[in-house]
Design a protein around this motif. Structure first.
Motif, PDB file in Angstrom:
ATOM      1  N   ALA A   1      41.059  33.637  40.581  1.00  0.00           N
ATOM      2  CA  ALA A   1      41.937  34.527  41.006  1.00  0.00           C
ATOM      3  C   ALA A   1      42.058  36.017  41.978  1.00  0.00           C
ATOM      4  CB  ALA A   1      43.139  35.007  40.350  1.00  0.00           C
ATOM      5  N   GLY A   2      40.918  36.589  41.910  1.00  0.00           N
ATOM      6  CA  GLY A   2      40.500  37.788  41.942  1.00  0.00           C
ATOM      7  C   GLY A   2      40.278  38.984  41.403  1.00  0.00           C
ATOM      8  N   VAL A   3      40.465  38.639  39.244  1.00  0.00           N
ATOM      9  CA  VAL A   3      40.830  39.486  38.952  1.00  0.00           C
ATOM     10  C   VAL A   3      38.426  39.657  38.526  1.00  0.00           C
ATOM     11  CG1 VAL A   3      40.569  39.891  36.776  1.00  0.00           C
ATOM     12  CG2 VAL A   3      42.555  38.619  37.507  1.00  0.00           C
ATOM     13  N   VAL A   4      38.224  41.249  38.835  1.00  0.00           N
ATOM     14  CA  VAL A   4      37.260  41.377  38.074  1.00  0.00           C
ATOM     15  C   VAL A   4      36.825  41.755  36.720  1.00  0.00           C
ATOM     16  CG1 VAL A   4      35.563  43.507  38.484  1.00  0.00           C
ATOM     17  CG2 VAL A   4      37.352  42.898  40.582  1.00  0.00           C
ATOM     18  N   VAL A   5      35.884  40.150  36.811  1.00  0.00           N
ATOM     19  CA  VAL A   5      35.137  40.501  35.269  1.00  0.00           C
ATOM     20  C   VAL A   5      33.762  40.675  34.965  1.00  0.00           C
ATOM     21  CG1 VAL A   5      34.256  38.570  33.411  1.00  0.00           C
ATOM     22  CG2 VAL A   5      37.441  38.303  34.863  1.00  0.00           C
ATOM     23  N   THR A   6      33.957  41.679  34.482  1.00  0.00           N
ATOM     24  CA  THR A   6      32.216  42.043  33.783  1.00  0.00           C
ATOM     25  C   THR A   6      32.303  41.849  31.997  1.00  0.00           C
ATOM     26  OG1 THR A   6      33.847  44.037  33.597  1.00  0.00           O
ATOM     27  CG2 THR A   6      32.413  43.495  35.506  1.00  0.00           C
ATOM     28  N   HIS A   7      30.790  42.157  31.535  1.00  0.00           N
ATOM     29  CA  HIS A   7      30.008  41.784  30.494  1.00  0.00           C
ATOM     30  C   HIS A   7      29.138  42.726  29.909  1.00  0.00           C
ATOM     31  CE1 HIS A   7      31.622  37.845  32.046  1.00  0.00           C
ATOM     32  NE2 HIS A   7      32.293  37.325  31.855  1.00  0.00           N
TER      33      HIS A   7
ATOM     34  N   GLY B   1      55.850  40.669  17.463  1.00  0.00           N
ATOM     35  CA  GLY B   1      55.234  39.407  18.229  1.00  0.00           C
ATOM     36  C   GLY B   1      54.272  40.401  18.976  1.00  0.00           C
ATOM     37  N   VAL B   2      53.417  39.780  19.694  1.00  0.00           N
ATOM     38  CA  VAL B   2      52.349  39.374  20.471  1.00  0.00           C
ATOM     39  C   VAL B   2      52.816  39.809  22.027  1.00  0.00           C
ATOM     40  CG1 VAL B   2      51.784  37.778  20.748  1.00  0.00           C
ATOM     41  CG2 VAL B   2      50.309  39.694  21.986  1.00  0.00           C
ATOM     42  N   ARG B   3      52.550  41.276  22.980  1.00  0.00           N
ATOM     43  CA  ARG B   3      53.328  40.685  24.381  1.00  0.00           C
ATOM     44  C   ARG B   3      52.895  39.389  25.339  1.00  0.00           C
ATOM     45  NH1 ARG B   3      54.999  44.057  21.229  1.00  0.00           N
ATOM     46  NH2 ARG B   3      55.672  45.959  21.576  1.00  0.00           N
ATOM     47  N   PRO B   4      53.355  38.818  25.840  1.00  0.00           N
ATOM     48  CA  PRO B   4      52.551  37.303  26.683  1.00  0.00           C
ATOM     49  C   PRO B   4      51.512  37.897  27.551  1.00  0.00           C
ATOM     50  CG  PRO B   4      54.956  37.682  27.048  1.00  0.00           C
ATOM     51  CD  PRO B   4      54.947  39.082  26.451  1.00  0.00           C
ATOM     52  N   MET B   5      50.956  39.243  28.428  1.00  0.00           N
ATOM     53  CA  MET B   5      50.166  39.553  28.739  1.00  0.00           C
ATOM     54  C   MET B   5      48.736  40.250  27.779  1.00  0.00           C
ATOM     55  SD  MET B   5      50.109  38.642  32.064  1.00  0.00           S
ATOM     56  CE  MET B   5      49.377  39.983  32.824  1.00  0.00           C
ATOM     57  N   GLU B   6      49.508  40.399  25.627  1.00  0.00           N
ATOM     58  CA  GLU B   6      48.271  40.707  25.168  1.00  0.00           C
ATOM     59  C   GLU B   6      48.173  39.101  24.347  1.00  0.00           C
ATOM     60  OE1 GLU B   6      50.266  44.410  23.754  1.00  0.00           O
ATOM     61  OE2 GLU B   6      50.642  42.599  22.250  1.00  0.00           O
TER      62      GLU B   6
ATOM     63  N   ASP C   1      49.815  48.419  39.275  1.00  0.00           N
ATOM     64  CA  ASP C   1      50.931  49.206  38.502  1.00  0.00           C
ATOM     65  C   ASP C   1      52.340  48.550  39.292  1.00  0.00           C
ATOM     66  OD1 ASP C   1      48.760  51.636  38.361  1.00  0.00           O
ATOM     67  OD2 ASP C   1      48.799  51.850  40.021  1.00  0.00           O
ATOM     68  N   THR C   2      51.971  47.271  39.939  1.00  0.00           N
ATOM     69  CA  THR C   2      53.273  47.363  40.923  1.00  0.00           C
ATOM     70  C   THR C   2      53.676  45.708  40.128  1.00  0.00           C
ATOM     71  OG1 THR C   2      52.701  46.960  42.849  1.00  0.00           O
ATOM     72  CG2 THR C   2      53.977  48.944  42.467  1.00  0.00           C
ATOM     73  N   ASP C   3      54.993  45.205  40.280  1.00  0.00           N
ATOM     74  CA  ASP C   3      55.301  44.270  40.065  1.00  0.00           C
ATOM     75  C   ASP C   3      54.794  43.108  41.138  1.00  0.00           C
ATOM     76  OD1 ASP C   3      56.167  44.142  37.921  1.00  0.00           O
ATOM     77  OD2 ASP C   3      58.277  45.166  38.378  1.00  0.00           O
ATOM     78  N   PRO C   4      53.963  42.320  40.886  1.00  0.00           N
ATOM     79  CA  PRO C   4      52.970  41.723  39.401  1.00  0.00           C
ATOM     80  C   PRO C   4      52.215  42.289  38.886  1.00  0.00           C
ATOM     81  CG  PRO C   4      52.600  39.968  40.745  1.00  0.00           C
ATOM     82  CD  PRO C   4      53.382  41.130  41.790  1.00  0.00           C
ATOM     83  N   LYS C   5      52.631  42.235  37.950  1.00  0.00           N
ATOM     84  CA  LYS C   5      51.736  43.517  36.875  1.00  0.00           C
ATOM     85  C   LYS C   5      50.043  42.440  36.523  1.00  0.00           C
ATOM     86  CE  LYS C   5      54.727  47.154  36.777  1.00  0.00           C
ATOM     87  NZ  LYS C   5      55.464  47.890  35.703  1.00  0.00           N
ATOM     88  N   VAL C   6      49.231  42.407  37.655  1.00  0.00           N
ATOM     89  CA  VAL C   6      48.632  41.227  37.314  1.00  0.00           C
ATOM     90  C   VAL C   6      47.571  41.863  36.200  1.00  0.00           C
ATOM     91  CG1 VAL C   6      49.807  39.258  39.014  1.00  0.00           C
ATOM     92  CG2 VAL C   6      47.558  40.858  39.369  1.00  0.00           C
TER      93      VAL C   6
END
Length: 140
Positions: free
Chosen positions: A127-133, A38-43, A81-86
């Motif tokens: 939440a701090g993720v850099v989102v680009t398009h 199955g698909v991984r949770p983060m995928e 690179d470290t937990d939590p691997k957000v």
């Protein structure tokens, strides 16, 4: 209110069922006992945000009467690179195919999904993720 269930299916495999009744297999990586069933949770999270933003772009372009033939979205994400691997960065590349598409309308659709409509990407960005398009137009 949205609802879903996740049922353990042995080892580190789970069956997720959405509130609308659709199922998805979820499994961990082999190094953690998964069997690639199955698909991984983060995928799955990445697919969800990709589906959300793609849905908006297609919907906006169709409502704008653009002669849209296809929209494929390639998504690349980087994780800590470290937990939590957000997720730290997510980039969406839209390949928009149609007949005489107006680039300004495509740019507007992408801007609207990023700034107003895609709950998933906006939530991650807050939440701090850099989102680009970015995008490319392909003549049908």
């Amino acid at each position: 209110m949205m609802r879903a269930t996740v049922d353990w299916a042995g080892d580190v495999r789970f069956e997720g069922t959405s509130g609308s009744g659709h199922q998805v297999a979820i499994d961990g990586p082999p190094e953690l006992g998964g069997q690639n069933q199955g698909v991984r949770p983060m995928e799955l999270m990445l697919l969800g945000v990709g589906g959300c933003t793609s849905f908006d772009v297609v919907n906006i372009l169709r409502r704008g009467r653009e002669d849209l033939v296809d929209c494929a979205t390639e998504i690349e994400a980087e994780r800590a690179d470290t937990d939590p691997k957000v997720f730290t960065r997510i980039h969406f590349h839209f390949r928009v195919t149609g007949r005489a598409l107006n680039p300004k309308k495509v740019e507007r659709a992408i801007h609207l999904t990023a700034e107003k409509y895609c709950s998933a990407s906006i939530m991650l960005e807050r939440a701090g993720v850099v989102v680009t398009h970015d995008y490319e137009l392909i003549e049908a």
